[in-house]
Design an enzyme around this catalytic site. Structure first.
Site, PDB file in Angstrom:
ATOM      1  CD1 TRP A 153      -3.140   0.905   8.579  1.00  0.00           C
ATOM      2  CD2 TRP A 153      -2.371  -0.330  10.296  1.00  0.00           C
ATOM      3  NE1 TRP A 153      -1.801   0.679   8.367  1.00  0.00           N
ATOM      4  CE2 TRP A 153      -1.287  -0.061   9.402  1.00  0.00           C
ATOM      5  CE3 TRP A 153      -2.111  -1.079  11.446  1.00  0.00           C
ATOM      6  CZ2 TRP A 153       0.012  -0.526   9.638  1.00  0.00           C
ATOM      7  CZ3 TRP A 153      -0.815  -1.539  11.668  1.00  0.00           C
ATOM      8  CH2 TRP A 153       0.221  -1.251  10.771  1.00  0.00           C
ATOM      9  CD  GLU A 282      -0.502  -2.481   2.840  1.00  0.00           C
ATOM     10  OE1 GLU A 282       0.442  -1.689   2.609  1.00  0.00           O
ATOM     11  OE2 GLU A 282      -1.685  -2.126   2.932  1.00  0.00           O
TER      12      GLU A 282
END
Ligand SMILES: *[C@@H]1O[C@H](CO)[C@@H](O)[C@H](O)[C@H]1NC(C)=O
Ligand SMILES: *[C@@H]1O[C@H](CO)[C@@H](O)[C@H](O)[C@H]1NC(C)=O
Ligand SMILES: *[C@@H]1O[C@H](CO)[C@@H](O)[C@H](O)[C@H]1NC(C)=O
Ligand SMILES: *[C@@H]1O[C@H](CO)[C@@H](O)[C@H](O)[C@H]1NC(C)=O
Ligand SMILES: *[C@@H]1O[C@H](CO)[C@@H](O)[C@H](O)[C@H]1NC(C)=O
Length: 549
Positions: A153, A282
């Site tokens: 990304w 994350e």
């Protein structure tokens, strides 16, 4: 994948003779998929090097000069701050641009029709990796510090937006890298039992999932929405025409179909939900209804709805029904967006996540909520996280008119800049991935969308600048908007100057400030009040507005 590579032998030491003050050495490297191209290029390069006192270098310098003229940013001021900021801007742009190829003459995947064979066989650019072309030190290889050259990304969310504004053809190359693997994205979805197109969390040459961490591959699905958003931004700032046969609508519909199959209708709450995802944070490895993921899914579905309407597809309402009922967690008591279902206030977050709702997602919310999200998540964002979080706090604080807090976030970014060549590292103090062009993209965004205050809307571009501390003027050369290139100068008075080159595209633009409305024509330069200025496109009569998502 076979790679051919020819290079000069680079000596271990370079020696100046006793009375020599300076000397130039030059070395040539040629790399390509084809052996013939490599040989031809190397021979041509050597011949040019020998010609006219290094013709090759002259060509190189002319090309760079042309690029800098197309788009760059400069800061001025009496203190060292202007030099410091400009150097970081220039080196960031340099590192991004020099990781991109010059494929301007290759076939254009935007306009071509969907053909699986063409897409797979075109040896085009495969996208920008967090460390650009570098793989870091060999010692670091085991730690994957340079992310193996994979595509994440980082490209769409961090590197692409500044180039979309300053070097639009480079931004198009990045999207082409995604179009190239569109067919594989369809296979990825099928493999996991879904429909549509699923882009991998980590992509390489073929576009199959190559994440060494399987959970990231399966769960970090926000990447799909990030790609849709990049396409949406592209459509909004360019003159691209959508056609039924084109690859762009196929990508938009494909990603939306994936979200349709990935979201689940909750019959008791009457809403669509997305379970067990890994958000940009994350540290959370399987959460339900990540605010960021659900909002980018919503954006993808809304875009598909608009494209389906525009192209008169019979099934547009399925996208509309889903985006309108997509659940986004909100805590009405504390007036903020929890990162996901069951987020506990105070839990440490790896990087900018919920704050991205305000920018770049531009999710509709009250200014109070935007502020609250910034306050809450600034305190819990890890100081060991990657370089781009501070950029988004800078943009956010400027948006809610807190220049001092913006400056504090902005300054933190410089802890990632190392050495004379202004090389960024992923983590503060020289740690993590080297030559971290993701962070450089973030820094450029804090200037373009932060201090220049640019926002992309459906039918207009907002410019709402604020000078950084100790800067007396700043200039953005070559802002690309709707087939026109604009230069913007912001000084310390309540005015700014806009210049344009007289291209055909510019005569369709209208500048709207709180007090003025001016059409770009004739004079090619105007001075206008600095606050909240819009650039609008004058739609010719008969233009179908629905075709501008
Ligand atoms: C898009 O379509 C309009 C109207 O048909 C046309 O005038 C314009 O040139 C087209 N633009 C591009 C980039 O093809
Ligand atoms: C997440 O969703 C799954 C499946 O719908 C459910 O079993 C689980 O309890 C949910 N977890 C939380 C924390 O809400
Ligand atoms: C909607 O129609 C398009 C065009 O035929 C198709 O590609 C897409 O898969 C359809 N989506 C759904 C959810 O039916
Ligand atoms: C953030 O931390 C500061 C300093 O510790 C504190 O004053 C402030 O109340 C905290 N804000 C929130 C929203 O928790
Ligand atoms: C965009 O610019 C190019 C070159 O200046 C011109 O040929 C083209 O007609 C322009 N398109 C529109 C829609 O104005």
């Amino acid at each position: 994948q076979t790679i051919h590579w020819i290079h000069d032998v680079i000596p271990n030491q370079l020696v100046l003779q006793k009375f020599e003050r300076s000397k130039t050495w030059s070395y040539l490297t040629s790399v390509h998929f084809s052996k013939d191209v490599v040989l031809k290029a190397y021979k041509l390069g050597k011949a040019l090097q020998r010609k006219n006192n290094d013709e090759l270098r002259k060509i190189h310098e002319e090309k760079w000069l042309k690029l800098w003229k197309k788009g760059r940013i400069e800061m001025k001021g009496v203190s060292d701050n202007a030099t410091r900021l400009t150097k970081a801007i220039t080196s960031s742009l340099y590192n991004l641009l020099s990781s991109l190829p010059d494929f301007s003459n290759e076939n254009n995947l935007f306009e071509s029709q969907w053909k699986q064979k063409d897409l797979m066989e075109s040896y085009l650019f495969t996208g920008l990796s967090p460390s650009g072309l570098s793989w870091g030190d060999r010692k670091d290889h085991k730690n994957m510090q340079a992310y193996r050259g994979h595509l994440f990304w980082d490209q769409e969310t961090w590197m692409y937006p500044p180039l979309l504004m300053l070097h639009q053809s480079s931004a198009q190359l990045m999207l082409q890298a995604r179009l190239r693997t569109m067919y594989t994205a369809g296979e990825n979805a099928k493999i996991e039992g879904f429909v549509g197109m699923k882009y991998p969390w980590e992509s390489a040459l073929t576009g199959i999932e190559v994440s060494p961490d399987r959970e990231c591959g399966i769960r970090e699905i926000h990447i799909n929405g990030d790609i849709s958003l990049a396409v949406l931004q592209y459509l909004r700032v360019t003159d691209h025409n959508l056609t039924c046969q084109g690859n762009v609508p196929k990508l938009i519909i494909g990603i939306a179909d994936y979200w349709l199959s990935r979201s689940v209708w909750n019959n008791s709450c009457l809403r669509f939900e997305i379970s067990c995802v890994m958000p940009p944070d994350e540290y959370s490895r399987c959460v339900n209804n990540s605010a960021y993921t659900n909002v980018v899914a919503r954006i993808s579905l809304k875009l598909a709805f608009e494209v389906a309407e525009c192209l008169k597809l019979p099934n547009s309402t399925v996208y509309e029904n889903t985006f309108k009922r997509m659940y986004v967690p909100f805590d009405g008591e504390l007036n903020y967006h929890p990162e996901y279902d069951g987020y506990v206030l105070g839990k440490i977050v790896k990087q900018a996540d919920v704050v991205l709702l305000g920018f770049p997602l531009m999710y509709n919310m009250l200014p109070d909520v935007r502020r609250r999200d910034l306050e809450i998540y600034e305190n819990v964002t890890s100081v060991k996280g990657p370089a781009m979080s501070d950029a988004m706090f800078t943009v956010g604080w400027l948006e809610v008119h807190e220049p001092d807090r913006a400056r504090r976030s902005f300054e933190k970014m410089f802890d990632h800049v190392t050495g004379d060549f202004q090389v960024w590292t992923e983590v503060k103090g020289g740690h993590g991935a080297p030559n971290f062009i993701t962070g450089m993209g973030g820094y450029l965004q804090s200037i373009i969308f932060g201090y220049f205050g640019i926002r992309i809307y459906r039918d207009k571009l907002l410019i709402n600048p604020e000078l950084p501390t100790d800067i007396s003027s700043m200039a953005l050369y070559g802002l690309d908007y709707k087939n026109c290139s604009l230069d913007i100068f912001v000084g310390d008075r309540n005015e700014m100057v806009i210049k344009w080159s007289g291209d055909v595209g510019c005569s369709r633009l209208l500048i709207v400030s709180p007090t003025e409305r001016l059409r770009l024509s004739g004079s090619r330069k105007m001075t206008i009040s600095k606050s909240s200025l819009y650039i609008r496109v004058i739609h010719e009569r008969g233009t179908n507005d629905a075709c501008f998502p």
